[in-house]
Design a protein around this motif. Structure first.
Motif, PDB file in Angstrom:
ATOM      1  N   UNK A   1       0.842  -1.195   0.000  1.00 62.11           N
ATOM      2  CA  UNK A   1       0.000   0.000   0.000  1.00 62.11           C
ATOM      3  C   UNK A   1       0.879   1.248   0.000  1.00 62.11           C
ATOM      4  N   UNK A   2       1.980   1.206   0.726  1.00 62.67           N
ATOM      5  CA  UNK A   2       2.910   2.342   0.765  1.00 62.67           C
ATOM      6  C   UNK A   2       3.344   2.715  -0.656  1.00 62.67           C
ATOM      7  N   UNK A   3       3.705   1.695  -1.434  1.00 58.74           N
ATOM      8  CA  UNK A   3       4.123   1.947  -2.816  1.00 58.74           C
ATOM      9  C   UNK A   3       2.973   2.439  -3.668  1.00 58.74           C
ATOM     10  N   UNK A   4       1.807   1.849  -3.476  1.00 54.52           N
ATOM     11  CA  UNK A   4       0.640   2.205  -4.293  1.00 54.52           C
ATOM     12  C   UNK A   4       0.229   3.661  -4.089  1.00 54.52           C
TER      13      UNK A   4
ATOM     14  N   UNK B   1       3.120  -1.569   7.403  1.00 56.28           N
ATOM     15  CA  UNK B   1       1.865  -1.218   8.074  1.00 56.28           C
ATOM     16  C   UNK B   1       1.892   0.280   8.310  1.00 56.28           C
ATOM     17  N   UNK B   2       1.021   0.998   7.638  1.00 54.06           N
ATOM     18  CA  UNK B   2       1.080   2.458   7.668  1.00 54.06           C
ATOM     19  C   UNK B   2       0.328   3.022   8.871  1.00 54.06           C
TER      20      UNK B   2
ATOM     21  N   UNK C   1       6.579  10.638  12.895  1.00 60.44           N
ATOM     22  CA  UNK C   1       6.721   9.397  12.137  1.00 60.44           C
ATOM     23  C   UNK C   1       5.495   8.921  11.376  1.00 60.44           C
ATOM     24  N   UNK C   2       4.415   9.726  11.359  1.00 60.78           N
ATOM     25  CA  UNK C   2       3.205   9.308  10.628  1.00 60.78           C
ATOM     26  C   UNK C   2       3.514   9.117   9.149  1.00 60.78           C
ATOM     27  N   UNK C   3       2.932   8.078   8.557  1.00 58.04           N
ATOM     28  CA  UNK C   3       3.154   7.770   7.138  1.00 58.04           C
ATOM     29  C   UNK C   3       2.179   8.506   6.238  1.00 58.04           C
ATOM     30  N   UNK C   4       1.067   8.934   6.810  1.00 55.27           N
ATOM     31  CA  UNK C   4       0.014   9.572   6.027  1.00 55.27           C
ATOM     32  C   UNK C   4      -0.714  10.545   6.936  1.00 55.27           C
ATOM     33  N   UNK C   5      -1.185  11.660   6.362  1.00 51.12           N
ATOM     34  CA  UNK C   5      -1.853  12.681   7.164  1.00 51.12           C
ATOM     35  C   UNK C   5      -3.299  12.849   6.708  1.00 51.12           C
ATOM     36  N   UNK C   6      -4.151  13.150   7.668  1.00 52.87           N
ATOM     37  CA  UNK C   6      -5.590  13.214   7.431  1.00 52.87           C
ATOM     38  C   UNK C   6      -6.126  14.396   8.232  1.00 52.87           C
ATOM     39  N   UNK C   7      -6.382  15.508   7.535  1.00 52.52           N
ATOM     40  CA  UNK C   7      -7.011  16.670   8.160  1.00 52.52           C
ATOM     41  C   UNK C   7      -8.516  16.481   8.005  1.00 52.52           C
ATOM     42  N   UNK C   8      -9.185  16.189   9.115  1.00 49.26           N
ATOM     43  CA  UNK C   8     -10.600  15.819   9.067  1.00 49.26           C
ATOM     44  C   UNK C   8     -11.498  17.042   8.962  1.00 49.26           C
TER      45      UNK C   8
END
Length: 248
Positions: A5-8, A147-148, A175-182
């Motif tokens: 998933x990281x690559x995708x 595992x992200x 260290x977060x792999x992905x960010x989500x501003x809700x």
């Protein structure tokens, strides 16, 4: 799936993850051709408890649900872990458990425990530094770098967009792999999120029918620069309507 998933997430087009809550919805999503699905805490609350998304679902209930889903499908599973069900120590346990149960990505948010649905009012946040500590704990606890860890902030509604962007910057450093501003409140805010934090790390968007954010089609989110979009609650609404009709 041949790559991670990281690559995708680094390649186009945007990953679309519809909401699921059990093996049946997971299987139907997989058969419809989706490469990823979002195990929604809200959808689990609606279906397992018949209750709103106000922090009533426990870690073990989500882990059990996830285990059953993973036993049935091979697609990427992005899992809503709410606040990690407590402090940094709870987060460590949650990450280990969800990873073993088959999560490819685990989403954690900076609300106080118990949390409320992001599109409800009267949310309370924990301090940004405390959340950064929880993200560090999550990253340390995972067995595989594949595992992200997704860091979500609910600060837009409480402290405004600038504060939300500052917070996710801290979470990225932790260290977060992905960010989500809700729950950005308008389309322009979605663009600002990408401008300010989207260069270094994949970004996630959430399309909730009747929520605080205007619904933007996936291709437009893709063009803006988002890597992943979830449509978490729609499936329960669709099924509820069908069930009302049937029971009627």
């Amino acid at each position: 799936t041949e790559h991670s998933l990281r690559g995708r997430l680094t390649s186009k087009p945007i990953v679309i993850a519809p909401g699921i809550y059990d093996p049946l919805t997971a299987l139907l999503a997989e058969q419809a051709g989706f490469e990823a699905a979002y195990v929604s805490g809200a959808a689990i609350a609606y279906t397992r408890l018949g209750r709103p998304d106000i922090g009533l679902v426990s870690m073990s209930e989500v882990a059990e649900t996830l285990t059953l889903i993973r036993d049935r499908v091979g697609i990427y599973l992005v899992v809503d872990a709410d606040t990690g069900y407590g402090n940094a120590l709870n987060v460590e346990r949650t990450v280990r458990l969800f990873e073993r149960a088959g999560a490819n990505a685990i989403q954690l948010e900076d609300q106080d425990f118990p949390k409320r649905c992001a599109h409800l009012d009267d949310k309370v946040l924990i301090p940004a530094q405390e959340m950064a500590g929880k993200i560090k704990a999550a990253v340390d606890a995972r067995a595989s770098r594949e595992t992200l860890i997704i860091a979500r902030t609910d600060a837009v509604a409480v402290e405004g967009l600038d504060s939300a962007l500052e917070r996710v910057g801290l979470y990225r450093e932790a260290g977060a792999d992905m960010l989500f501003v809700e729950a950005p409140r308008e389309r322009g805010e979605l663009g600002k999120v990408v401008e300010r934090v989207g260069r270094s790390v994949p970004l996630m968007a959430n399309m909730v029918e009747g929520g605080k954010t205007p619904i933007v089609p996936a291709p437009e989110l893709d063009a803006l620069g988002f890597a992943l979009v979830i449509f978490p609650g729609g499936i329960v609404r669709a099924l509820a309507e069908a069930a009302q009709e049937f029971y009627g």
